[in-house]
Design a protein around this motif. Structure first.
Motif, PDB file in Angstrom:
ATOM      1  N   GLN A  14     -43.890  19.296 -25.696  1.00  0.00           N
ATOM      2  CA  GLN A  14     -43.701  18.031 -26.420  1.00  0.00           C
ATOM      3  C   GLN A  14     -42.364  17.364 -26.093  1.00  0.00           C
ATOM      4  O   GLN A  14     -42.333  16.214 -25.669  1.00  0.00           O
ATOM      5  N   GLU A  18     -40.994  14.503 -22.264  1.00  0.00           N
ATOM      6  CA  GLU A  18     -40.311  13.202 -22.368  1.00  0.00           C
ATOM      7  C   GLU A  18     -38.860  13.300 -21.902  1.00  0.00           C
ATOM      8  O   GLU A  18     -38.316  12.372 -21.324  1.00  0.00           O
ATOM      9  N   GLU A  43     -47.802  11.559 -15.376  1.00  0.00           N
ATOM     10  CA  GLU A  43     -46.512  10.939 -15.052  1.00  0.00           C
ATOM     11  C   GLU A  43     -45.473  11.995 -14.672  1.00  0.00           C
ATOM     12  O   GLU A  43     -44.717  11.830 -13.714  1.00  0.00           O
ATOM     13  N   SER A 176     -43.732  12.135 -31.953  1.00  0.00           N
ATOM     14  CA  SER A 176     -43.980  11.315 -30.769  1.00  0.00           C
ATOM     15  C   SER A 176     -45.476  11.176 -30.563  1.00  0.00           C
ATOM     16  O   SER A 176     -46.246  11.956 -31.109  1.00  0.00           O
ATOM     17  N   TYR A 177     -45.875  10.189 -29.776  1.00  0.00           N
ATOM     18  CA  TYR A 177     -47.309   9.986 -29.563  1.00  0.00           C
ATOM     19  C   TYR A 177     -47.745  10.398 -28.157  1.00  0.00           C
ATOM     20  O   TYR A 177     -48.919  10.447 -27.859  1.00  0.00           O
ATOM     21  N   LYS A 178     -46.780  10.709 -27.296  1.00  0.00           N
ATOM     22  CA  LYS A 178     -47.146  10.938 -25.888  1.00  0.00           C
ATOM     23  C   LYS A 178     -47.722  12.325 -25.634  1.00  0.00           C
ATOM     24  O   LYS A 178     -48.776  12.459 -25.038  1.00  0.00           O
ATOM     25  N   THR A 179     -47.002  13.367 -26.052  1.00  0.00           N
ATOM     26  CA  THR A 179     -47.503  14.735 -25.846  1.00  0.00           C
ATOM     27  C   THR A 179     -47.612  15.409 -27.206  1.00  0.00           C
ATOM     28  O   THR A 179     -46.687  15.329 -28.013  1.00  0.00           O
ATOM     29  N   GLY A 311     -48.064   2.740 -30.251  1.00  0.00           N
ATOM     30  CA  GLY A 311     -48.147   3.586 -29.054  1.00  0.00           C
ATOM     31  C   GLY A 311     -49.519   4.223 -28.922  1.00  0.00           C
ATOM     32  O   GLY A 311     -50.113   4.228 -27.835  1.00  0.00           O
ATOM     33  N   GLU A 315     -52.550   3.533 -26.075  1.00  0.00           N
ATOM     34  CA  GLU A 315     -53.114   4.632 -25.268  1.00  0.00           C
ATOM     35  C   GLU A 315     -54.638   4.670 -25.359  1.00  0.00           C
ATOM     36  O   GLU A 315     -55.301   5.081 -24.419  1.00  0.00           O
TER      37      GLU A 315
END
Ligand code: AKB
Length: 317
Positions: A14, A18, A43, A176-179, A311, A315
């Motif tokens: 997580q 980033e 990414e 966070s929303y990415k991982t 976010g 996605e």
């Protein structure tokens, strides 16, 4: 600026994922080697070097340090609080063995600088719960907390005895929303956003009035980079720094989400993670970080909620 060659261990996780992207932006893609036992998101994999490595495999880590002429290591691999309660010895092994490998590399002058994350889990039921000071009673009652507190003692010891430049932060729950995170007690505060958008309903494994210290990912990354860039004389705490941004309960978070999704419904079904949460502080005094190296946060609950929802919506499109 002297050339840095950075190795991130646990770069698919997580915070690691980033952090890796931010460090690549700052120091150049080729100078930031990401590693993990599993591959990460697209990414991360596409933007620079990636190596499969087990954080407890000393030979493999030493080989990467020699091959890439690594100067700085960020050890982001760890087993978090909830999982660690289920497999205590595995958690102890991962959290401690990986730290010793890195501290010893620094002691032997094979690397110059170490970042190692600690957590609010170093505190326990006997710690003052509100505005928990930097230095206070620390009697953690979880396996994860015991490993982090022990780690802190070793970091300070290696600094005092061997001059190892090790720097650390006691992260609160990071949102966070990415991982997705895995196996933490603060994970509800991320799952809730996913479910609010997917089904309009979420069942919290913590009670409605459980207040915990939390922080948006961008602030956590900013703090990490700033602490690692701070001149050594400003880094006065070599165990780990308290760091804070906000405190909220599941109920307060739901109220904020409802401002954007009025029909959102929050249910409660507390499980074994409630006991872990009960043992942690509800707010943190981070004056040392603010005074020593100028830490300041940007995100409050309203800003975090907006960012998470927008976010995740982007996605989904
Ligand atoms: C966890 O919940 O275990 C982590 C932490 C607070 O260190 N997010």
């Amino acid at each position: 600026m002297a050339l840095k060659k950075i190795l991130i261990i646990g770069a698919s996780g997580q915070i690691g994922s980033e952090l890796a992207l931010k460090l690549r932006e700052l120091y150049g893609n080729e100078n930031v080697i990401a590693s993990d036992i599993k591959e990460g998101g697209e990414e991360l994999m596409q933007s620079g070097p990636f190596e499969i490595a087990d954080a407890t495999d000393k030979d493999r880590i030493e080989q990467l340090v020699a091959e890439y002429k690594i100067t700085d290591i960020y050890l982001m691999a760890a087993m978090l609080s909830a999982t660690a309660e289920r497999i205590p010895m595995k958690a102890w092994e991962l959290n401690m063995d990986s730290l010793f490998i890195i501290l010893n590399l620094a002691k032997e002058n094979k690397i110059k600088k170490v970042f190692w994350p600690s957590s609010i889990a170093v505190f326990g039921p006997s710690t003052p719960k509100e505005s928990t000071p930097q230095t206070t009673i620390m009697e953690p009652s979880t396996v994860y907390g015991i490993s982090k507190q022990t780690g802190e003692r070793w970091c300070e010891y290696y600094f005092n005895k061997f001059g190892v430049d090790v720097r650390s932060i006691r992260y609160p729950g990071i949102i966070s929303y990415k991982t997705l995170p895995g196996g933490g007690t603060t994970d509800y505060a991320i799952e809730i956003f996913h479910e609010a958008l997917k089904s309009g309903e979420y069942t919290s494994f913590l009670k409605e009035d459980t207040g915990l210290p939390m922080m948006y990912m961008d602030d956590a990354i900013k703090a990490t980079v700033e602490l690692m860039e701070a001149p050594p004389e400003k880094v006065k705490v070599r165990s780990s720094y308290n760091l804070a941004a906000m405190t909220f309960t599941p109920q307060e978070l739901a109220t904020e989400i409802k401002k954007h999704i009025p029909e959102f419904k929050l249910n409660y079904d507390p499980d074994y993670r409630q006991e872990i949460a009960n043992s942690w502080p509800s707010s943190i005094n981070d004056n040392s970080a603010r005074n020593d190296w100028g830490w300041d946060h940007e995100y409050d609950l309203a800003k975090l909620t907006e960012k998470m929802l927008s976010g995740l919506r982007d996605e989904q499109q």
